[in-house]
Design an enzyme around this catalytic site. Structure first.
Site, PDB file in Angstrom:
ATOM      1  N   GLU A 251       0.894  14.304  10.689  1.00 23.94           N
ATOM      2  CA  GLU A 251       0.590  14.239  12.116  1.00 23.94           C
ATOM      3  C   GLU A 251       1.016  15.523  12.829  1.00 23.94           C
ATOM      4  OE1 GLU A 251       2.204  10.050  11.045  1.00 23.94           O
ATOM      5  OE2 GLU A 251       2.273  12.088  10.244  1.00 23.94           O
TER       6      GLU A 251
ATOM      7  N   GLU B 150       2.602   6.208 -22.075  1.00 21.97           N
ATOM      8  CA  GLU B 150       1.691   6.554 -23.161  1.00 21.97           C
ATOM      9  C   GLU B 150       2.264   6.090 -24.493  1.00 21.97           C
ATOM     10  OE1 GLU B 150      -0.107  10.385 -23.423  1.00 21.97           O
ATOM     11  OE2 GLU B 150       0.137  10.805 -21.298  1.00 21.97           O
TER      12      GLU B 150
END
EC number: 3.5.4.26
Length: 374
Positions: A54, A296
């Site tokens: 912002e 993994e």
């Protein structure tokens, strides 16, 4: 809400995605300032401790922001952290309307940002493209609400469901294009985890090997109850930090040798089977600001994460190959489901082609922040 809200929010989401993997433990956020139907300011959060999206967008818009609309992908903060509250910057810029995609589940925010803006007389609309905003920040939402990293399970298997041949050969199940995609995930996520079986069988590096200049390696985590990681293992290279999770069954002399080799050894309680308690490990990682984790592993590790309900998303590469062999390993072990009706279901599945392979992705569980009442 108006039709234009969706196109401007889509742009804010595009901006947020530019910082994927670079803001942890903060969320990725994009912001756009619009006035008279024209974009006059854009920004995104680039790194924890730096100005929020912002602020970047309002600075670019300058004085022209007065009376404009701010589109932001996540509720603006209303507390002092490393940076001042974004709500005060929005109020000071005299923005007349704020359109946010989703609320922030962080207890320090959690609706307080919206309340402060409304208190200042700013119109606030929430929920534009909420699903996309929720998806892009699942690591942050999971870390905040579940006190553990968001977990992505990944494996590659043949058309007959094998991750290696009966002899143990697994190079390569998937195509070069699929392996490149995995390296892109490694570049975006905080950490990567495998079990000691993978280290002993494949001796992987677990680093990112892409040509892009801004790549960074994830933290490497080895689940190794008895500290069997060889001192010559590639995961002990200086390229990235390595954490080896062990139990009390790990010999003290081997633990000392691994620490001398540069690894951080994390002592964890054992589960009922004598293996590292994964829930404890994930909690410890979260305490060190690890918000996302790529798993993994082999069948045992994948099974343990699924049995423990600790996986949030699955990514499965399906190669057009048939290996055969009764002894060839499959991707998921563990206890599993006793009945097909109890099988874990992937939600909102997407199937895409990657090189010669197919990639199936789906959600196992998801954190969905509540939308506050207007």
């Amino acid at each position: 809400m108006i039709p234009e809200d969706f196109s401007f929010m889509d742009r804010a989401l595009e901006l947020a995605a530019l910082a994927l993997g670079r803001t942890s433990p903060n969320p990725v956020v994009g912001a756009v300032v619009v006035k008279d139907g024209r974009v006059i300011g854009e920004g995104y959060h680039r790194k924890a401790g730096t100005p929020h999206a912002e602020v970047h967008a309002l600075r670019q818009a300058g004085e022209a922001a007065c009376g404009g609309t701010l589109y932001v992908t996540l509720e603006p903060c209303n507390h002092h952290g490393r940076t001042p509250p974004c709500t005060e910057a929005i109020i000071a810029a005299k923005i007349s309307r704020v359109v946010a995609a989703v609320a922030d589940p962080n207890p320090q925010v959690a609706g307080q940002g919206f309340a402060r803006l409304r208190e200042a007389g700013i119109e606030v609309d929430v929920g534009v493209m909420a699903d996309a905003a929720i998806t892009i920040n699942q690591p942050f939402f999971t870390w905040v609400t579940r006190k553990r990293p968001w977990v992505l399970l990944k494996w590659a298997m043949t058309a007959d469901g094998k991750i290696a041949t009966a002899s143990g050969d697994s190079r390569w199940v998937s195509s070069p294009a699929s392996r490149r995609k995995v390296h892109q995930w490694r570049n975006r996520l905080d950490a990567i985890l495998v079990g000691i079986g993978t280290v002993l069988a494949d001796d992987p590096q677990l680093t990112v090997r892409l040509a892009e200049k801004d790549c960074r390696n994830p933290i490497r985590i080895i689940v190794d109850s008895k500290a069997r990681t060889p001192l010559t293992a590639k995961v002990l290279s200086a390229e990235a930090k390595t954490i080896i999770a062990v139990t009390e069954a790990a010999p003290a002399e081997q633990v000392a040798a691994l620490e001398q080799a540069g690894a951080t050894v994390l002592r964890c309680p054992a589960d009922a089977g004598g293996c590292v308690d994964l829930s404890y490990l994930l909690h410890r990682l979260a305490c060190d600001n690890v918000t996302s984790l790529l798993v993994e592993g082999g069948a045992r590790i994948h099974g343990a994460f699924l049995d423990g309900n600790l996986a949030d998303r699955a990514a499965i590469f399906l190669a057009p190959k048939i290996v055969g062999g009764e002894g060839a390993p499959s991707p998921v072990g563990g206890t599993g489901a006793a009945l097909m009706a109890k099988a874990r279901r992937l939600q909102r599945c997407v199937m895409t082609s990657v090189g010669d392979d197919w990639l199936l992705e789906g959600v196992l569980q998801e954190v969905r922040p509540c939308l506050p009442e207007s």
